[in-house]
Design a protein around this motif. Structure first.
Motif, PDB file in Angstrom:
ATOM      1  N   PHE A 140     -43.265 -19.469 -60.890  1.00 56.79           N
ATOM      2  CA  PHE A 140     -44.512 -20.196 -60.671  1.00 56.79           C
ATOM      3  C   PHE A 140     -44.573 -20.705 -59.233  1.00 56.79           C
ATOM      4  O   PHE A 140     -43.584 -21.206 -58.697  1.00 56.79           O
ATOM      5  N   GLU A 141     -45.754 -20.591 -58.636  1.00 56.18           N
ATOM      6  CA  GLU A 141     -45.932 -20.924 -57.226  1.00 56.18           C
ATOM      7  C   GLU A 141     -46.766 -22.179 -57.037  1.00 56.18           C
ATOM      8  O   GLU A 141     -47.660 -22.478 -57.835  1.00 56.18           O
ATOM      9  N   SER A 142     -46.488 -22.872 -55.958  1.00 59.71           N
ATOM     10  CA  SER A 142     -47.325 -23.995 -55.549  1.00 59.71           C
ATOM     11  C   SER A 142     -48.607 -23.471 -54.917  1.00 59.71           C
ATOM     12  O   SER A 142     -48.762 -22.267 -54.675  1.00 59.71           O
ATOM     13  N   VAL A 143     -49.519 -24.368 -54.643  1.00 58.83           N
ATOM     14  CA  VAL A 143     -50.670 -24.038 -53.816  1.00 58.83           C
ATOM     15  C   VAL A 143     -50.162 -23.682 -52.418  1.00 58.83           C
ATOM     16  O   VAL A 143     -49.151 -24.222 -51.953  1.00 58.83           O
ATOM     17  N   VAL A 144     -50.836 -22.777 -51.745  1.00 54.91           N
ATOM     18  CA  VAL A 144     -50.453 -22.390 -50.391  1.00 54.91           C
ATOM     19  C   VAL A 144     -50.684 -23.558 -49.434  1.00 54.91           C
ATOM     20  O   VAL A 144     -51.731 -24.211 -49.468  1.00 54.91           O
ATOM     21  N   ALA A 145     -49.694 -23.812 -48.593  1.00 59.43           N
ATOM     22  CA  ALA A 145     -49.810 -24.856 -47.569  1.00 59.43           C
ATOM     23  C   ALA A 145     -50.164 -24.197 -46.240  1.00 59.43           C
ATOM     24  O   ALA A 145     -49.443 -23.318 -45.756  1.00 59.43           O
ATOM     25  N   PHE A 146     -51.268 -24.612 -45.666  1.00 56.32           N
ATOM     26  CA  PHE A 146     -51.715 -24.088 -44.371  1.00 56.32           C
ATOM     27  C   PHE A 146     -50.948 -24.809 -43.263  1.00 56.32           C
ATOM     28  O   PHE A 146     -50.663 -26.002 -43.371  1.00 56.32           O
ATOM     29  N   PRO A 147     -50.576 -24.115 -42.189  1.00 55.39           N
ATOM     30  CA  PRO A 147     -49.816 -24.771 -41.112  1.00 55.39           C
ATOM     31  C   PRO A 147     -50.534 -25.991 -40.548  1.00 55.39           C
ATOM     32  O   PRO A 147     -51.752 -25.979 -40.345  1.00 55.39           O
ATOM     33  N   ASN A 148     -49.751 -27.037 -40.304  1.00 59.24           N
ATOM     34  CA  ASN A 148     -50.309 -28.256 -39.711  1.00 59.24           C
ATOM     35  C   ASN A 148     -49.655 -28.593 -38.378  1.00 59.24           C
ATOM     36  O   ASN A 148     -49.808 -29.698 -37.862  1.00 59.24           O
ATOM     37  N   ALA A 149     -48.897 -27.637 -37.831  1.00 59.61           N
ATOM     38  CA  ALA A 149     -48.251 -27.841 -36.535  1.00 59.61           C
ATOM     39  C   ALA A 149     -48.020 -26.484 -35.880  1.00 59.61           C
ATOM     40  O   ALA A 149     -48.025 -25.444 -36.545  1.00 59.61           O
TER      41      ALA A 149
END
Length: 443
Positions: free
Chosen positions: A431-440
């Protein structure tokens, strides 16, 4: 030896995904259109559930409706060895300064919390609305059955609780009935503030508002299409974040949009007969829903609803004029379709509740280089990570690569300028988390 290890690694990953798929298919098959029909019928038969309607009668009005909803949650909890914490959450809304509140009114929500075993303070919420209305939003006596708007969403939430309460999850799930929606989203505002004061970490909110109509006012009939509304970026973003977007992109990659993509991907994989339509708006044009108060506090929230509305059956007195039948009556609800959208919610709730948290502090590099580089902070519970990327004009994550239990990776030959990127955490069962978009950004 290296080749053998790689093959074994792929085998284990494939096995995990196979096991997770079996569980989700079982959840889909467990959703009952008959139970949903019975619940929608019960809610509609309270006559009206207007926010200002009778609160003492046992057969009519919003008081009877919310007591029945609470009793249903309590019955579900009894069947799962008291696995749900069921309670009322309420706020007094003052008439002063509120044009749509004729007198001071208690806005009462009904919540049922299924606590997670590993991350009890992380919550994914599914909500439906308790209240209904007719042509006059303040008329508390005339019939307003609200069969589709929104007994369908409330019944779907109750049914999801029945199905998912049979399982144990690492994250917590809240099944939520909200009130005061028609007067200005007061129930959502109250519960969002309640959650903030409790210090809860809200993974996301699935607001289900009208999930039972398949025949649109424009003549289109479809029992497969449904819409997912999401805002592009949080209203709480900082000025610095806004300025950085100008140079690095991300105008359509806020946390709510990522949640919408998650629902889209899961649905396409496990319910391919359905057609999820991602709508790049907070809600319908100029209108609102109960996910917005959670968005206002910086949490991810989306609206899941039918694709083809019939305005003759929304916010209307029951009547017939010029051969047109008006009113939100039971006869217009497609219960099999409502069950399908309930299943959409259920598998996404389960996927997120079984998944580890999303990666933290995702950074991207690769300026004037032939390859894109990503690095992130590992999160507890993840056994590996998956990098996603897509064309800059694509609405969905089109490409992915599982990279194992690492905290940085280089995508050789993929130029950073031409794509958007993100990272998801993967748990032991796939099971996967929601995709995290780069913040740096790093160089």
């Amino acid at each position: 030896m290296k080749i053998i290890c790689s093959v074994f690694f792929v085998f284990l990953a494939t096995l995990a995904y196979s096991q997770s798929g079996e569980q989700l298919y079982t959840i889909i098959d467990s959703v009952s259109s008959k139970r949903i029909k019975a619940d929608i019928t019960t809610l509609a038969n309270f006559g009206t559930r207007n926010t200002f309607s009778d609160t003492t009668s046992n057969s009519r009005g919003i008081g009877a409706a919310r007591r029945w909803i609470k009793s249903e949650f309590e019955s579900i909890s009894k069947d799962c060895d008291n696995c749900l914490n069921v309670f009322y959450q309420k706020d007094l809304v003052k008439a002063n300064g509120n044009d749509r509140i004729p007198s001071d009114t208690w806005i009462v929500n009904v919540a049922a919390i299924q606590k997670g075993t590993k991350y009890p303070n992380r919550y994914i919420i599914m909500s439906g609305d308790i209240d209904s209305r007719n042509s006059d939003g303040s008329n508390s006596t005339k019939d307003a059955p609200g069969a589709n708007d929104n007994a369908s969403g409330m019944a779907g939430t109750i049914e999801a609780a029945r199905v998912l309460s049979k399982y144990k999850f690492e994250n917590s799930i809240i099944y939520l009935g909200l009130s005061g929606e028609e007067q200005g989203l007061f129930g959502g505002k109250g519960f969002a503030e309640f959650s903030k004061n409790k210090g809860w970490d809200i993974i996301g909110v699935f607001n289900n508002d009208m999930i039972g109509n398949i025949k649109g006012v424009n003549g289109v009939i479809s029992n497969r299409d449904f819409r997912i509304f999401s805002e592009p970026v949080p209203p709480t973003e900082t000025e610095r974040q806004r300025k950085l977007r100008r140079f690095y992109g991300g105008e359509v990659d806020g946390i709510s949009r990522q949640l919408a993509r998650y629902v889209y991907k899961t649905t396409k994989k496990y319910m391919p007969e359905m057609n999820p339509m991602m709508i790049y708006r907070l809600d319908r044009f100029g209108r609102g829903g109960h996910h917005r108060p959670f968005n206002d506090l910086g949490w991810a929230g989306i609206r899941i609803m039918e694709a083809h509305e019939n305005y003759n059956q929304q916010h209307q007195d029951i009547r017939t004029e010029n051969g047109i039948e008006y009113g939100d009556k039971l006869k217009f609800v497609n219960f099999n379709y409502a069950a399908k959208l309930t299943a959409v919610n259920a598998i996404n709730l389960a996927s997120l509740a079984w998944a580890p948290p999303a990666p933290k502090n995702v950074a991207i590099g690769g300026v004037v280089e032939p390859s894109a580089k990503l690095k992130w902070n590992k999160v507890k519970g993840a056994t590996g990570y998956k990098i996603y990327w897509r064309d800059t004009t694509s609405p969905t994550w089109d490409y992915s690569r599982y990279v194992g239990d690492v905290s940085e990776f280089t995508l050789e030959g993929i130029v950073i300028d031409n794509y958007f990127f993100g990272v998801a955490a993967v748990g032991k069962d796939g099971f996967e988390s929601v995709v995290a978009f780069p913040n740096a950004v790093f160089r």
